[in-house]
Design an enzyme around this catalytic site. Structure first.
Site, PDB file in Angstrom:
ATOM      1  N   THR A 185      -3.603   1.841  -1.606  1.00 56.09           N
ATOM      2  CA  THR A 185      -2.558   2.080  -0.855  1.00 56.09           C
ATOM      3  C   THR A 185      -1.662   3.101  -1.599  1.00 56.09           C
ATOM      4  OG1 THR A 185      -1.215   0.299  -1.629  1.00 56.09           O
ATOM      5  CG2 THR A 185      -2.571  -0.003   0.219  1.00 56.09           C
ATOM      6  N   GLU A 330      -4.647  -2.293   4.170  1.00 55.00           N
ATOM      7  CA  GLU A 330      -4.904  -3.785   3.926  1.00 55.00           C
ATOM      8  C   GLU A 330      -5.636  -4.677   4.928  1.00 55.00           C
ATOM      9  OE1 GLU A 330      -2.233  -1.860   3.163  1.00 55.00           O
ATOM     10  OE2 GLU A 330      -1.180  -2.730   1.309  1.00 55.00           O
ATOM     11  N   LYS A 439      20.750  -0.831   8.184  1.00 50.60           N
ATOM     12  CA  LYS A 439      21.709  -1.817   8.558  1.00 50.60           C
ATOM     13  C   LYS A 439      23.314  -1.393   8.563  1.00 50.60           C
ATOM     14  CE  LYS A 439      18.307  -4.536   6.024  1.00 50.60           C
ATOM     15  NZ  LYS A 439      17.656  -3.815   5.135  1.00 50.60           N
ATOM     16  N   TRP A 444      20.785  -4.232  12.482  1.00 47.19           N
ATOM     17  CA  TRP A 444      19.859  -3.340  12.435  1.00 47.19           C
ATOM     18  C   TRP A 444      19.643  -2.119  13.377  1.00 47.19           C
ATOM     19  CZ3 TRP A 444      14.847  -6.590  10.303  1.00 47.19           C
ATOM     20  CH2 TRP A 444      15.413  -7.241   9.211  1.00 47.19           C
TER      21      TRP A 444
HETATM   22  P1  AMP Z   1      -1.503   2.903   5.664  1.00 51.40           P
HETATM   23  O1  AMP Z   1      -1.932   1.969   4.808  1.00 51.40           O
HETATM   24  O2  AMP Z   1      -1.456   4.210   4.820  1.00 51.40           O
HETATM   25  O3  AMP Z   1      -2.393   3.229   6.777  1.00 51.40           O
HETATM   26  O4  AMP Z   1       0.039   2.691   6.140  1.00 51.40           O
HETATM   27  C1  AMP Z   1       0.073   1.730   6.858  1.00 51.40           C
HETATM   28  C2  AMP Z   1       1.566   1.551   7.456  1.00 51.40           C
HETATM   29  O5  AMP Z   1       1.972   2.824   8.259  1.00 51.40           O
HETATM   30  C3  AMP Z   1       1.917   0.697   8.393  1.00 51.40           C
HETATM   31  O6  AMP Z   1       2.279  -0.895   7.680  1.00 51.40           O
HETATM   32  C4  AMP Z   1       3.139   1.235   9.147  1.00 51.40           C
HETATM   33  O7  AMP Z   1       4.323   1.082   8.547  1.00 51.40           O
HETATM   34  C5  AMP Z   1       2.442   2.577   9.294  1.00 51.40           C
HETATM   35  N1  AMP Z   1       2.030   2.688  10.622  1.00 51.40           N
HETATM   36  C6  AMP Z   1       0.593   2.889  10.988  1.00 51.40           C
HETATM   37  N2  AMP Z   1       0.452   3.007  12.182  1.00 51.40           N
HETATM   38  C7  AMP Z   1       1.842   2.945  12.967  1.00 51.40           C
HETATM   39  C8  AMP Z   1       2.092   3.200  14.071  1.00 51.40           C
HETATM   40  N3  AMP Z   1       1.170   3.406  15.182  1.00 51.40           N
HETATM   41  N4  AMP Z   1       3.479   3.166  14.243  1.00 51.40           N
HETATM   42  C9  AMP Z   1       4.249   3.056  13.371  1.00 51.40           C
HETATM   43  N5  AMP Z   1       4.006   2.951  12.059  1.00 51.40           N
HETATM   44  C10 AMP Z   1       2.501   2.884  11.916  1.00 51.40           C
END
Ligand code: AMP
Length: 541
Positions: A185, A330, A439, A444
């Site tokens: 990640t 994850e 905030k 929020w």
């Molecule tokens: P990654 O592991 O790089 O895919 O990142 C995951 C994170 O991307 C999530 O915890 C979200 O914060 C963000 N994310 C993924 N899909 C979406 C979505 N459709 N809308 C908003 N945030 C998203």
């Protein structure tokens, strides 16, 4: 009493066996890194994957070894994946958009023994060779004719390397909980952390993703994963496409609007998947060229919040169904998909767009809850937002080598770091990353809601909202805008457009225009960088 069903371990290479046996002639088409379109099929991909496995075995690679890939989506990358999986080694996809120091960190942390690398990234490996002490072999995903001169002594072209195997080999067999793949990640703070998928979690995840109402692939589909295999387990499309027997269109290195359009059109793609920034480029291309998308049926948009305006254009201008999806590295990665359940299927116009803008509902195998900071569960009323936590068989329980310590709560839920609300029908909507939420006066403000609204303005290409320190309210929203090419909207026009569409106290206190908004290696807005850039910003008195 135990059931009397057969013990058939859920192993990833059984997926390519299935595709080769029952959908053997189905095409796997790629835009090669060398340039031309390349065509093969599942039967050939399986045969060559078996040779990859044999070749790796000949080199002494074994169960549990980490083997990296630094490559675009092509048939060779796919063969490498299945070959690695087939001997119980672990594919470790590396995101080339990471900083070189991060790449060095993860190769060493994973202790990769080998790497499959595309021509594009060979110079990077050459430059960094001294930082990769564990790397014994470099396989360049090309043939001898295209192999450049290289300073690497341990580099060979893939095709000639593969030709040394005769294919007389059988997949290795092992427990379904054996590690299959690894993806780091790219957290904004600290070192990247390794997520380790198992064969079982990958197979379960792909079965689940292929349900109707989720990604739902079938043999009639032509799926083009624009999302690279190195982003969040490739959204598992390297498994769900062959599992369903869908034609696979691998787009290679070119992701600009014109190149993506060309493949959508000539290869009659029915389903495609990528982050919003890719679709931004495609939609700009379509707007400028006047072209349309008659063959495309659905587009999966995830990885970052999909703006409502983008959904509207796909649905109403081009007649393409948008499946807004949310997930994380994850989570293998699928968490939710926004398809319409009967409760919502009759909606039209704005009411429909309101629902389609949500991140959606989870498939079987993903459990969700929202809690306050103390861990108390919050109601599912579509308004109350809190920390989103998840549990399931394809969700991480720890990071590689125990980095980050204990990551589950006492009930086994993983805190996603996202803030969301859930409605009575189980539709989840992300309002923010926990660390991005503003905030203001103890309440929020959702930055995603404000961004979605701002990009609805016809002159706005991209928008980001960050919290900036405020003497009275702690933080107030600052709206950062990239205007569309050739357009010059004013602050008053933007704020006038937003007024009345959100609570008054959510309205940004100031609007600034920038030529570009920074993105992370996976296409998300880099809020931390923006916050640093505007750290000294002061709202007008
Ligand atoms: P990654 O592991 O790089 O895919 O990142 C995951 C994170 O991307 C999530 O915890 C979200 O914060 C963000 N994310 C993924 N899909 C979406 C979505 N459709 N809308 C908003 N945030 C998203």
């Amino acid at each position: 009493m135990l059931g009397l069903m057969q013990d058939w371990p859920l192993l990833c290479h059984r997926v390519i066996d299935h595709a080769a046996t029952y959908h053997g002639k189905r095409e796997v088409i790629s835009r090669s890194v060398e340039g031309p379109i390349h065509r093969t099929n599942y039967a050939e991909v399986r045969a060559r994957s078996l040779k990859v496995a044999q070749r790796l075995d000949m080199m002494g690679m074994k169960l549990g070894d980490r083997i990296a890939t630094l490559a675009w989506n092509t048939w060779r990358h796919l063969e490498a994946w299945y070959g690695i999986l087939g001997i119980g080694a672990i594919y470790h996809t590396i995101n080339p958009r990471l900083f070189p120091e991060q790449i060095a960190y993860i190769v060493n942390h994973a202790e990769d023994r080998m790497i499959f690398v595309d021509l594009t990234f060979l110079p990077l490996i050459e430059k960094m060779a001294a930082h990769f002490p564990t790397l014994e072999h470099v396989i360049v995903l090309t043939d001898a004719a295209h192999m450049p001169a290289t300073t690497l002594k341990n580099a060979v072209p893939y095709e000639e390397w593969l030709a040394e195997a005769d294919g007389d080999f059988a997949w290795k067999s092992f427990d379904e909980n054996t590690a299959a793949g690894m993806c780091y990640t790219s957290g904004t703070t600290g070192n990247p952390k390794g997520v380790v998928y198992s064969h079982r979690s990958n197979v379960i995840h792909s079965l689940v993703a292929n349900q109707p109402g989720m990604v739902g692939l079938s043999p009639s589909d032509v799926i083009m994963p624009v999302v690279p295999l190195f982003h969040a387990n490739g959204w598992s499309l390297a498994f769900s496409a062959p599992m369903a027997g869908a034609t696979l269109m691998m787009p290679g290195a070119k992701m600009d609007g014109a190149s993506i359009y060309e493949l959508l059109d000539t290869e009659k793609v029915t389903v495609t998947a990528a982050v919003p920034t890719v679709w931004l480029m495609l939609l700009q291309y379509l707007e400028q060229s006047g072209k349309t998308l008659p063959k495309l049926e659905r587009v999966i948009i995830g990885g970052a919040a999909c703006p409502r305006a983008m959904i509207k254009v796909f649905e109403e201008v081009y007649g393409v169904d948008v499946l807004h999806a949310w997930g994380m590295t994850e989570m293998s990665p699928l968490g939710t998909v926004c398809s319409l359940k009967p409760e919502y299927s009759g909606l039209k116009g704005d009411a429909k767009l309101d629902v389609l803008s949500k991140q959606g509902h989870p498939p079987f195998s993903v459990e969700m809850k929202i809690t306050d900071d103390l861990g108390t569960e919050l109601p599912w009323d579509g308004k109350t937002f809190g920390r989103l936590k998840v549990r399931g068989p394809a969700i991480a329980k720890a990071y590689f080598k125990g980095e980050g310590g204990e990551i589950l709560d006492e009930d086994g839920f993983f805190d996603t770091g996202d803030v969301a609300h859930i409605d009575e029908f189980g539709y989840m909507q992300i309002t923010d990353r926990a660390k991005d939420v503003i905030k203001s006066g103890g309440e929020w403000i959702s930055t995603i809601d404000l961004e979605n609204l701002a990009v609805g303005h016809p002159d706005v290409a991209e928008a980001a909202v960050i919290g900036v320190a405020h003497p009275k309210w702690d933080e107030r929203p600052l709206l950062v805008i990239v205007a569309k090419e050739g357009r010059a909207p004013t602050k008053e026009e933007i704020l006038g457009f937003m007024e009345g569409k959100v609570a008054k106290w959510w309205m940004p206190d100031e609007v600034v225009f920038v030529p570009e908004i920074p993105h992370t290696a996976t296409g998300k807005i880099q809020k931390m960088t923006l916050r640093e850039r505007f750290a000294d910003f002061r709202f007008p008195e």
